[in-house]
Write a protein that holds these residues in place. Structure first.
Motif, PDB file in Angstrom:
ATOM      1  N   ALA A 126     -14.302  82.438  36.472  1.00  0.00           N
ATOM      2  CA  ALA A 126     -15.121  82.910  35.503  1.00  0.00           C
ATOM      3  C   ALA A 126     -14.573  82.388  34.042  1.00  0.00           C
ATOM      4  O   ALA A 126     -13.473  82.776  33.923  1.00  0.00           O
ATOM      5  CB  ALA A 126     -15.762  84.272  35.331  1.00  0.00           C
ATOM      6  N   ASP A 127     -15.426  81.788  33.080  1.00  0.00           N
ATOM      7  CA  ASP A 127     -14.963  81.557  31.786  1.00  0.00           C
ATOM      8  C   ASP A 127     -14.230  82.710  31.095  1.00  0.00           C
ATOM      9  O   ASP A 127     -13.245  82.853  30.787  1.00  0.00           O
ATOM     10  CB  ASP A 127     -15.743  80.597  31.159  1.00  0.00           C
ATOM     11  CG  ASP A 127     -15.808  79.255  31.611  1.00  0.00           C
ATOM     12  OD1 ASP A 127     -15.031  78.740  31.972  1.00  0.00           O
ATOM     13  OD2 ASP A 127     -17.077  78.583  31.058  1.00  0.00           O
ATOM     14  N   ILE A 128     -15.343  83.677  31.245  1.00  0.00           N
ATOM     15  CA  ILE A 128     -15.016  84.920  30.756  1.00  0.00           C
ATOM     16  C   ILE A 128     -15.435  86.010  31.552  1.00  0.00           C
ATOM     17  O   ILE A 128     -16.667  85.949  32.027  1.00  0.00           O
ATOM     18  CB  ILE A 128     -15.659  85.133  29.206  1.00  0.00           C
ATOM     19  CG1 ILE A 128     -15.012  84.170  28.186  1.00  0.00           C
ATOM     20  CG2 ILE A 128     -15.137  86.652  28.401  1.00  0.00           C
ATOM     21  CD1 ILE A 128     -13.624  84.437  27.894  1.00  0.00           C
ATOM     22  N   LYS A 129     -14.731  86.976  31.784  1.00  0.00           N
ATOM     23  CA  LYS A 129     -15.002  88.093  32.733  1.00  0.00           C
ATOM     24  C   LYS A 129     -14.511  89.289  31.958  1.00  0.00           C
ATOM     25  O   LYS A 129     -13.119  89.346  31.706  1.00  0.00           O
ATOM     26  CB  LYS A 129     -14.566  87.967  34.033  1.00  0.00           C
ATOM     27  CG  LYS A 129     -15.110  89.380  34.828  1.00  0.00           C
ATOM     28  CD  LYS A 129     -14.584  89.286  36.417  1.00  0.00           C
ATOM     29  CE  LYS A 129     -15.109  90.337  37.085  1.00  0.00           C
ATOM     30  NZ  LYS A 129     -14.767  90.521  38.746  1.00  0.00           N
ATOM     31  N   THR A 130     -15.399  90.126  31.275  1.00  0.00           N
ATOM     32  CA  THR A 130     -15.064  91.265  30.638  1.00  0.00           C
ATOM     33  C   THR A 130     -14.448  92.626  31.625  1.00  0.00           C
ATOM     34  O   THR A 130     -14.794  92.509  32.792  1.00  0.00           O
ATOM     35  CB  THR A 130     -16.087  91.797  29.824  1.00  0.00           C
ATOM     36  OG1 THR A 130     -17.289  92.550  30.552  1.00  0.00           O
ATOM     37  CG2 THR A 130     -16.701  90.585  29.041  1.00  0.00           C
ATOM     38  N   PRO A 131     -13.923  93.467  31.020  1.00  0.00           N
ATOM     39  CA  PRO A 131     -13.559  94.721  31.859  1.00  0.00           C
ATOM     40  C   PRO A 131     -15.019  95.459  32.365  1.00  0.00           C
ATOM     41  O   PRO A 131     -14.814  96.408  33.028  1.00  0.00           O
ATOM     42  CB  PRO A 131     -12.620  95.498  30.970  1.00  0.00           C
ATOM     43  CG  PRO A 131     -12.333  94.791  29.991  1.00  0.00           C
ATOM     44  CD  PRO A 131     -13.227  93.685  29.906  1.00  0.00           C
ATOM     45  N   TYR A 132     -16.094  94.919  31.804  1.00  0.00           N
ATOM     46  CA  TYR A 132     -17.300  95.980  32.089  1.00  0.00           C
ATOM     47  C   TYR A 132     -18.022  94.974  33.315  1.00  0.00           C
ATOM     48  O   TYR A 132     -19.206  95.476  33.753  1.00  0.00           O
ATOM     49  CB  TYR A 132     -18.343  95.909  30.949  1.00  0.00           C
ATOM     50  CG  TYR A 132     -17.385  96.342  29.561  1.00  0.00           C
ATOM     51  CD1 TYR A 132     -16.988  97.716  29.367  1.00  0.00           C
ATOM     52  CD2 TYR A 132     -17.150  95.270  28.526  1.00  0.00           C
ATOM     53  CE1 TYR A 132     -16.411  97.939  28.177  1.00  0.00           C
ATOM     54  CE2 TYR A 132     -16.369  95.742  27.618  1.00  0.00           C
ATOM     55  CZ  TYR A 132     -16.213  97.030  27.277  1.00  0.00           C
ATOM     56  OH  TYR A 132     -15.446  97.422  26.353  1.00  0.00           O
ATOM     57  N   GLY A 133     -17.340  93.973  33.740  1.00  0.00           N
ATOM     58  CA  GLY A 133     -17.622  93.033  34.794  1.00  0.00           C
ATOM     59  C   GLY A 133     -18.836  92.320  34.568  1.00  0.00           C
ATOM     60  O   GLY A 133     -19.717  91.509  35.410  1.00  0.00           O
ATOM     61  N   PHE A 134     -18.825  91.892  33.053  1.00  0.00           N
ATOM     62  CA  PHE A 134     -19.893  90.942  32.746  1.00  0.00           C
ATOM     63  C   PHE A 134     -19.174  89.614  32.295  1.00  0.00           C
ATOM     64  O   PHE A 134     -18.133  89.381  32.011  1.00  0.00           O
ATOM     65  CB  PHE A 134     -20.379  91.332  31.153  1.00  0.00           C
ATOM     66  CG  PHE A 134     -21.372  90.884  30.677  1.00  0.00           C
ATOM     67  CD1 PHE A 134     -22.531  90.472  31.165  1.00  0.00           C
ATOM     68  CD2 PHE A 134     -20.962  89.989  29.365  1.00  0.00           C
ATOM     69  CE1 PHE A 134     -23.495  89.799  30.444  1.00  0.00           C
ATOM     70  CE2 PHE A 134     -22.106  89.182  28.742  1.00  0.00           C
ATOM     71  CZ  PHE A 134     -23.556  89.240  29.242  1.00  0.00           C
ATOM     72  N   VAL A 135     -20.144  88.380  32.827  1.00  0.00           N
ATOM     73  CA  VAL A 135     -19.660  87.111  32.834  1.00  0.00           C
ATOM     74  C   VAL A 135     -20.019  86.317  31.843  1.00  0.00           C
ATOM     75  O   VAL A 135     -21.382  86.501  31.701  1.00  0.00           O
ATOM     76  CB  VAL A 135     -19.613  86.452  34.392  1.00  0.00           C
ATOM     77  CG1 VAL A 135     -19.034  84.989  34.470  1.00  0.00           C
ATOM     78  CG2 VAL A 135     -18.481  87.376  35.289  1.00  0.00           C
TER      79      VAL A 135
END
Length: 222
Positions: free
Chosen positions: A86-95
């Protein structure tokens, strides 16, 4: 890729540096030429993720808005074991996926089904004429809460057509202070609606794990 694992740490490409892929652990070599942006490449084989696209300065600028640990993170399906970066994957599981090149609709469907909780940020300046079409076609507002503008799309560009049926939210980046949320687009009539959101607010929402804001016009201020 922007990062490889060097001596146990996530590192950017530097001349003569060697590392390993954080996704598949294959050997990586640093590509540090004068033309292309410095990056890592799998030694003697294609990228382990078929969804990966060649990075541009636009990709890097967006990734720099988020912590390094959130960038280029492997996302693994717990049932099948399938994995993608994933380009960005946040600690909240959001991509967040940043898309510059044209993407086939089949791959887009596959990515949305795989990541599920994701959004797209699409480079609206890939073609020099897309911003012109956008500026010519936008009118309104036609709705105040949330704020929406009508968009007519003329010319040979397929930018809005390519994203009209996306199952995830799509935000168009035309290089200004705002992103434009693609609310709806009728590919046969070439008409739809878009809504602005400040890039700064968008980034803060993502960083804080908040729902992405929508803009509105305060009725008392009209």
């Amino acid at each position: 890729m922007r990062y490889a694992i060097v001596d146990g740490k996530k590192s950017e490409a530097q001349p003569k540096l060697k590392g390993h892929c954080p996704n598949c652990d294959a050997e990586m070599v640093a590509k540090c030429g004068r033309v292309k942006i410095w990056h890592w490449a799998h030694k003697g084989c294609p990228p382990c993720d078929p969804w990966w696209e060649t990075e541009t300065n636009w990709h890097r600028a967006w990734k720099n808005c988020f912590p390094m640990d959130w960038q280029e993170v492997s996302h693994i399906d717990p049932y099948s074991g399938e994995r993608h970066i994933a380009d960005i994957k946040t600690p909240y599981g959001f991509v967040i996926e940043f898309q510059h090149s044209i993407i086939h609709h089949t791959e887009r469907y596959e990515r949305e089904a795989f990541y599920k909780n994701m959004i797209w940020v699409v480079d609206g300046l890939r073609n020099s004429f897309d911003l012109t079409y956008f500026n010519i076609g936008i009118s309104g507002p036609v709705q105040n809460n949330p704020l929406a503008y009508k968009i007519n799309w003329w010319g040979r560009s397929r930018l809005l057509h390519n994203w009209a049926d996306s199952g995830a939210k799509v935000y168009l980046d035309f290089g200004g202070e705002n992103l434009w949320r693609l609310i709806i687009f009728d590919s046969e009539k070439n008409v739809g609606a878009v809504g602005p959101i400040s890039k700064e607010i968008f980034i803060q929402n993502c960083k804080n794990g908040e729902p992405i804001s929508v803009s509105y016009i305060d009725e008392e201020e009209k």
